[in-house]
Design an enzyme around this catalytic site. Structure first.
Site, PDB file in Angstrom:
ATOM      1  CG  HIS A   1      -0.141   0.210   2.526  1.00  0.00           C
ATOM      2  ND1 HIS A   1       0.528  -0.816   3.163  1.00  0.00           N
ATOM      3  CD2 HIS A   1       0.110   1.322   3.279  1.00  0.00           C
ATOM      4  CE1 HIS A   1       1.130  -0.362   4.246  1.00  0.00           C
ATOM      5  NE2 HIS A   1       0.907   0.944   4.341  1.00  0.00           N
TER       6      HIS A   1
ATOM      7  CG  ASP B   1       1.613   5.190   4.730  1.00  0.00           C
ATOM      8  OD1 ASP B   1       1.048   4.095   4.625  1.00  0.00           O
ATOM      9  OD2 ASP B   1       2.648   5.357   5.398  1.00  0.00           O
TER      10      ASP B   1
ATOM     11  CG  HIS C   1       5.068   1.138   2.635  1.00  0.00           C
ATOM     12  ND1 HIS C   1       4.542   2.278   2.057  1.00  0.00           N
ATOM     13  CD2 HIS C   1       4.495   1.077   3.871  1.00  0.00           C
ATOM     14  CE1 HIS C   1       3.698   2.860   2.878  1.00  0.00           C
ATOM     15  NE2 HIS C   1       3.643   2.151   3.992  1.00  0.00           N
TER      16      HIS C   1
ATOM     17  NE  ARG D   1       9.538  -4.777  10.920  1.00  0.00           N
ATOM     18  CZ  ARG D   1       8.767  -3.791  10.512  1.00  0.00           C
ATOM     19  NH1 ARG D   1       7.455  -3.944  10.484  1.00  0.00           N
ATOM     20  NH2 ARG D   1       9.290  -2.643  10.125  1.00  0.00           N
TER      21      ARG D   1
END
Ligand SMILES: C=C1C[C@]23C[C@@]1(O)CC[C@H]2[C@@]12CCC[C@@](C)(C(=O)O1)[C@H]2[C@@H]3C(=O)O
Ligand SMILES: O=C(O)CCC(=O)C(=O)O
Ligand SMILES: [Fe+2]
Length: 376
Positions: free
Chosen positions: A228, A230, A285, A295
């Site tokens: 996607h 941002d 990303h 993570r």
């Protein structure tokens, strides 16, 4: 005046699946198994010489370096950014504490379908046939109400950490925005929604997104967060020491952004893409997961006041470089993103005139662009 929280009222997201209890899953359920049919690529990152640049904000050439990184990568990391290590550790601990709460407790602070704040699966899940191996918590405005549900005794401590973190991020986001704009030849006099430089970008809006990517029994078939962009001007991302973030580099493929101790990742968003008339493309990303280490990331999504119209800036348009996008507010754009997701930029794109006199290439969105202008 519309706020970020209202942007999703018209486009509620109904996710018809239960929030999973990740630690209890010993095998990857089929609903989480991505194949090459669900994604446009497999999990192998390209073998490249380069990774996104790490820029020292104390470097006298920082503006030029940032301009080059924006044009070629759409992402870079910053060090000497002025955010205290203790504060980064505190927000990481707050995230760890939040995601390690029992599922029923996290669900007490669940995000409602037409809301923006709270705990839940990735908002973008509704656009994909498979589920993502992650959970998130979004803060827009005060986290008090939700934090009381999560930590009935300790909520003040965690609220203070979030407030302090948001203040530090706002300061850094303003500084980075001025540096990025300066690299385009745009000064603080040229941005009508911004006050004088030392007065900050008046009324700017932001959201804080905490993400957890639990250890995964079959990481090669799972997806932490699907590809996607941002919708922001820029996003500042803190990632713990575990890698997973990848960016799509034009002509190369997926490239891992390695964690740098004390560094912060800066992603360019769609509103900067529009404001720069495509000179600084927003970066696609995604996040991959791993078998052994959880993570954690904290994204500060920064944009203009929700109802200010953003359009290609006069400094980057001209007779040979017509505006490629129509004016749009962040509020309106979030609505477009909620409905059309990765097609949102195309939805606000103007038709390119037939006699456009510039050399064209394709950016990572598949749009024609002109990268022949000197910046920095
Ligand atoms: C301000 C925002 C940007 C965001 C939607 C949100 O209201 C808060 C969450 C943000 C996020 C994070 C993950 C990816 C993304 C596309 C999403 O669905 O939620 C972004 C949104 C965005 O940048 O458009
Ligand atoms: O976890 C990451 O590294 C990226 C998170 C992200 O892209 C987001 O929250 O928008
Ligand atoms: Fe993102």
């Amino acid at each position: 005046m519309p706020s970020l929280s209202e942007a999703f009222r018209a486009h509620p997201v109904y996710l018809h699946h239960k929030n999973p209890d990740f630690p209890s899953l010993q095998e990857l359920p089929d609903s989480y198994a991505w194949t090459h049919l669900d994604d446009d690529d497999n999990h192998t990152a390209a073998v490249v010489d380069g990774v996104p640049p790490v820029i020292d904000l104390d470097d006298p050439n920082a503006t030029t370096l940032i301009g080059h990184a924006c044009k070629t990568w759409g992402v870079f990391q910053v060090v000497n950014h002025g955010v205290a290590t203790g504060l980064l550790n505190d927000i990481e601990s707050a995230g760890k504490s939040l995601f390690s709460l029992p599922t029923h407790q996290k669900l007490m602070a669940a995000r409602s379908p037409d809301g923006v704040s709270g705990y839940g699966l990735a908002r973008i899940s509704s656009f994909f046939p498979k589920l993502m191996w992650s959970e998130g918590f979004t803060v827009v405005g005060s986290p008090l109400h939700h934090f009381r549900q999560l930590w009935p005794h300790d909520y003040t401590k965690y609220c203070n950490v979030v407030v302090e973190y948001e203040e530090a991020m706002k300061k850094l986001a303003q500084k980075l925005t001025w540096l990025v704009l300066a690299s385009l030849g745009i000064s603080n006099q040229d941005i009508h929604w911004a006050g004088p430089e030392d007065d900050g970008l008046k009324g700017a809006c932001a959201a804080l997104q905490l993400n957890s990517y639990p250890t995964c029994p079959d990481p090669d078939r799972a997806m932490g967060l699907a590809a996607h962009t941002d919708s922001t001007i820029l996003t500042i991302l803190y990632q713990n020491a575990i890698s997973g973030l990848q960016v799509l580099k034009e002509g190369t493929g997926w490239v891992t952004v390695p964690p740098v101790p004390g560094g912060l990742v800066v992603n360019l968003g769609d509103l900067l893409h529009i404001l720069s008339n495509g000179l600084y493309p927003s970066v696609m990303h995604r996040v991959l997961v791993n078998r052994t280490r959880q993570r954690l990331s904290v994204a500060y999504l920064y944009g203009p006041p929700a109802s200010v119209k953003i359009s290609p800036h006069p400094k980057v348009v001209g007779p040979s470089r017509p505006p490629l996008y129509r004016p749009v507010t962040w509020h309106e754009y979030l609505g477009t993103k909620a409905k059309h997701f990765n097609e949102a930029l195309s939805c606000v794109r103007l038709c390119a005139p037939k006699n456009a006199m510039f050399a064209e290439g394709n950016d990572s969105h598949g749009h024609k662009n002109n990268n022949s202008v000197q910046v920095g």
